[in-house]
Design a protein around this motif. Structure first.
Motif, PDB file in Angstrom:
ATOM      1  N   ARG B  20       0.841  -1.195   0.000  1.00 55.78           N
ATOM      2  CA  ARG B  20       0.000   0.000   0.000  1.00 55.78           C
ATOM      3  C   ARG B  20       0.878   1.247   0.000  1.00 55.78           C
ATOM      4  N   ILE B  21       1.905   1.244   0.828  1.00 55.94           N
ATOM      5  CA  ILE B  21       2.829   2.383   0.853  1.00 55.94           C
ATOM      6  C   ILE B  21       3.464   2.545  -0.528  1.00 55.94           C
ATOM      7  N   ALA B  22       3.932   1.439  -1.103  1.00 56.34           N
ATOM      8  CA  ALA B  22       4.594   1.504  -2.406  1.00 56.34           C
ATOM      9  C   ALA B  22       3.651   2.066  -3.466  1.00 56.34           C
ATOM     10  N   SER B  23       2.361   1.685  -3.399  1.00 60.14           N
ATOM     11  CA  SER B  23       1.417   2.130  -4.431  1.00 60.14           C
ATOM     12  C   SER B  23       1.223   3.647  -4.362  1.00 60.14           C
ATOM     13  N   TYR B  24       1.299   4.214  -3.154  1.00 60.50           N
ATOM     14  CA  TYR B  24       1.157   5.665  -3.019  1.00 60.50           C
ATOM     15  C   TYR B  24       2.305   6.419  -3.691  1.00 60.50           C
ATOM     16  N   PHE B  25       3.454   5.773  -3.751  1.00 61.31           N
ATOM     17  CA  PHE B  25       4.631   6.479  -4.248  1.00 61.31           C
ATOM     18  C   PHE B  25       5.024   6.039  -5.653  1.00 61.31           C
ATOM     19  N   ALA B  26       4.196   5.148  -6.233  1.00 61.90           N
ATOM     20  CA  ALA B  26       4.548   4.590  -7.542  1.00 61.90           C
ATOM     21  C   ALA B  26       4.659   5.674  -8.610  1.00 61.90           C
ATOM     22  N   ALA B  27       3.857   6.741  -8.462  1.00 58.24           N
ATOM     23  CA  ALA B  27       3.833   7.769  -9.512  1.00 58.24           C
ATOM     24  C   ALA B  27       5.040   8.704  -9.433  1.00 58.24           C
ATOM     25  N   LYS B 127       6.820  17.568  -3.915  1.00 58.58           N
ATOM     26  CA  LYS B 127       7.202  18.985  -3.872  1.00 58.58           C
ATOM     27  C   LYS B 127       8.703  19.152  -3.646  1.00 58.58           C
ATOM     28  N   LEU B 128       9.261  18.298  -2.815  1.00 59.68           N
ATOM     29  CA  LEU B 128      10.672  18.450  -2.448  1.00 59.68           C
ATOM     30  C   LEU B 128      11.588  17.609  -3.342  1.00 59.68           C
ATOM     31  N   HIS B 129      11.011  16.975  -4.363  1.00 59.88           N
ATOM     32  CA  HIS B 129      11.783  16.126  -5.291  1.00 59.88           C
ATOM     33  C   HIS B 129      12.616  15.094  -4.526  1.00 59.88           C
ATOM     34  N   CYS B 130      11.951  14.418  -3.612  1.00 61.09           N
ATOM     35  CA  CYS B 130      12.641  13.490  -2.719  1.00 61.09           C
ATOM     36  C   CYS B 130      11.836  12.185  -2.655  1.00 61.09           C
ATOM     37  N   PRO B 131      12.087  11.254  -3.577  1.00 55.88           N
ATOM     38  CA  PRO B 131      11.296  10.020  -3.646  1.00 55.88           C
ATOM     39  C   PRO B 131      11.605   9.045  -2.510  1.00 55.88           C
ATOM     40  N   LEU B 132      10.649   8.175  -2.236  1.00 51.50           N
ATOM     41  CA  LEU B 132      10.790   7.152  -1.200  1.00 51.50           C
ATOM     42  C   LEU B 132      11.697   6.029  -1.701  1.00 51.50           C
ATOM     43  N   ALA B 133      12.733   5.723  -0.922  1.00 48.44           N
ATOM     44  CA  ALA B 133      13.682   4.673  -1.332  1.00 48.44           C
ATOM     45  C   ALA B 133      13.402   3.348  -0.636  1.00 48.44           C
ATOM     46  N   GLY B 134      12.837   3.388   0.559  1.00 51.45           N
ATOM     47  CA  GLY B 134      12.604   2.155   1.303  1.00 51.45           C
ATOM     48  C   GLY B 134      12.249   2.475   2.737  1.00 51.45           C
ATOM     49  N   GLY B 135      12.353   1.462   3.617  1.00 49.18           N
ATOM     50  CA  GLY B 135      12.023   1.721   5.006  1.00 49.18           C
ATOM     51  C   GLY B 135      11.783   0.453   5.793  1.00 49.18           C
ATOM     52  N   ASP B 136      11.090   0.602   6.900  1.00 46.67           N
ATOM     53  CA  ASP B 136      10.788  -0.534   7.760  1.00 46.67           C
ATOM     54  C   ASP B 136       9.450  -0.257   8.435  1.00 46.67           C
TER      55      ASP B 136
END
Lengths: 338, 338
Positions: B20-27, B127-136
């Motif tokens: 679910r988290i990944a789908s939010y950031f897929a775009a 906005k900050l041009h800072c994509p999600l790379a991963g996490g826990d």
């Protein structure tokens, strides 16, 4: 709360805490790791090496979820929080380069507990060649730890979960389930604190398989790799899903615990621990059939065992000694199922 | 606890959460940020740019410490946890490149709360041009957030806290204390949710000064810089300590809040908020005297105000309008003093 500042004229004690942390790590130079600026500024500065790509990972290590203050010595908490995060770097075939520590502490833990924790963390940092780059501290009623590790691997190398193909041979390092049995030992007998051999050591002071991961990747042996943190049954299912394949595991080939205290456990519970127990931080890796015979039975003292084969059929099967085939369902750790 | 795995045959719901988290950031593509492998493997892979050095920072954002679930909308929590961590990158004159999200959630928050949080986080990420790379992720009875941001700045650039010299002119961006007053507004009137102008916006949706930081560093204007997260009095004391200097601040020059709702506060409380209120995420920077006149009064719509001068005397002084000089003691946020 954070949003209502303290109008106090006292010297900031957060500063004292940060200085204390910094003093513990002062002897571990970050220069060889590319660290250019560590603790004390807004952020750390690190210089990556040319021809390498950067590996990034972070891991929770929370009191009550991942450790218990009354059972786990602070030294072990310090060691393990870094070791298990570094294990993700090893799983990519990389070398750890530096780490960030986020620490939230009760006021009552800023004395002896913190000293023990920092000793264990420093020992892991030195052993794993992974100096402290920076972090964040705050006060909290429970101990909260988050570790970010920055690693490196050569461009074009790096081993993902997604490269396994039918026919690949499946290997694991070490013996499985020992950390899980070690946890049972730790719960039962708190008096064992001094005796850190075997199971207990595996539970309290796991060693990420950095050298093995490097060797496998540099020799281009692996088609897919990950570390075993949540248990073989859960982690293998993830690797298979990422690769779009299945697997058949030979029950008789799964390397069960043989360390000190192991004889106290039945074969059944040693097998259950090997299949579903988490926290081993061994490597699970797949090798193309033609390369599989070049994997030695041991590397740097760590056993490497072939446990099965990747299949086209998209399920994970467990083949009994009798030849009977059953499904190996994910039975490892999942925080949202507990 | 983590160490006793769940022997459950159900599908892992942690996997569902991560998807679910990944789908939010897929775009939000990470390609331009150097991301080569994001969510879903043991770790993320990121490719640094040649001639740049890497900036690393991490930040706690904890329910009850940094935000309150019943007051702060989940969108604001999502935005702010990333924005304030990125502010540390701005303070080094760097550009954010990607971030890691560590998230611990109560089961009751995996529905609407999580959706709102991810919307706010995605908005900040874009906005900050800072994509999600991963996490826990893990389950917990309170919401715990830790953000690691990876940034970059040109080799040899980068602005530390330690470069201020006597005679340097001290500047701040924006108006100070607005976030603190915004917090007072938020506490008083929960009905203001829709009206996000002025103080409330500053408290809920702070904007890190990335462009300003870049401009200052690329033009080699700053001798020392940091972001104002804990309040001017505390943060300036840190900059002075790191540089081995002191400072004299002109009370009349400190830019007080002027946003919507500001008139509801007396000048005294607006001054107190400006001196000691945290969470503004404006930049505090020092400029050599001969370069100071090249700092414009505004850049990209953000006011730049000279508020004082660096002194040889190692204390931070506040010069009243009358000329009377007093000590400005650290009165900002310190979690270990509360």
């Amino acid at each position: 709360v954070r949003i209502s500042p303290v109008n106090s004229a006292q010297q900031a004690s957060e500063r004292t805490l940060i200085r204390r942390i910094a003093s513990y790590f002062a002897a571990i130079s970050g220069r060889n790791s590319g660290l250019r600026l560590a603790i004390g500024d807004d952020a750390a500065i690190w210089k990556p090496r040319p021809a390498f790509q950067t590996i990034l990972t972070c891991d929770w290590f929370l009191e009550g979820t991942h450790f218990l203050r009354e059972i786990h010595p602070p030294e072990a908490v310090g060691w393990k929080c870094l070791a298990r995060a570094v294990s993700d770097i090893a799983a990519m075939g990389g070398l750890p380069r530096c780490f960030l520590l986020s620490l939230a502490l009760p006021g009552s833990c800023t004395g002896n507990w913190l000293s023990g924790f920092l000793r264990g963390l420093r020992r892991a940092s030195a052993k794993l060649h992974c100096p402290l780059a920076g972090g964040d501290t705050t006060r909290r009623n429970e101990i909260l730890i988050n570790i970010t590790v920055v690693g490196e691997v050569e461009l074009g190398c790096g081993s993902l979960r997604s490269g396994a193909r039918p026919g690949d041979q499946i290997f694991v390092s070490g013996r499985l389930g020992e950390a899980q049995l070690g946890w049972k030992v730790a719960k039962r007998s708190r008096g064992l604190g001094g005796d850190l051999e075997g199971l207990l050591k595996k539970h309290l002071y796991p060693e990420p398989r950095i050298e093995l991961g490097r060797w496998l990747v540099q020799n281009k042996f692996v088609s897919a790799m990950m570390d075993l943190s949540d248990g073989l049954s859960s982690d293998l299912a993830r690797l298979c899903e990422a690769s779009g394949v299945g697997a058949a595991i030979q029950r008789k080939d799964v390397p069960l615990s043989a360390g000190k205290f192991s004889s106290a456990f039945s074969e059944k519970s040693r097998l259950a621990a090997a299949l579903h127990g988490g926290d081993d931080y061994e490597l699970l890796f797949c090798v193309r059939k033609d390369k599989a015979k070049r994997i030695p039975p041991k590397l740097h003292g760590v056993a490497l065992t072939k446990i099965g084969e990747v299949t086209r059929k998209r399920s994970v099967q467990l083949v009994e000694v009798s030849g009977k085939v059953g499904l190996l369902r994910p039975g490892g750790w999942d925080p949202f199922q507990s």
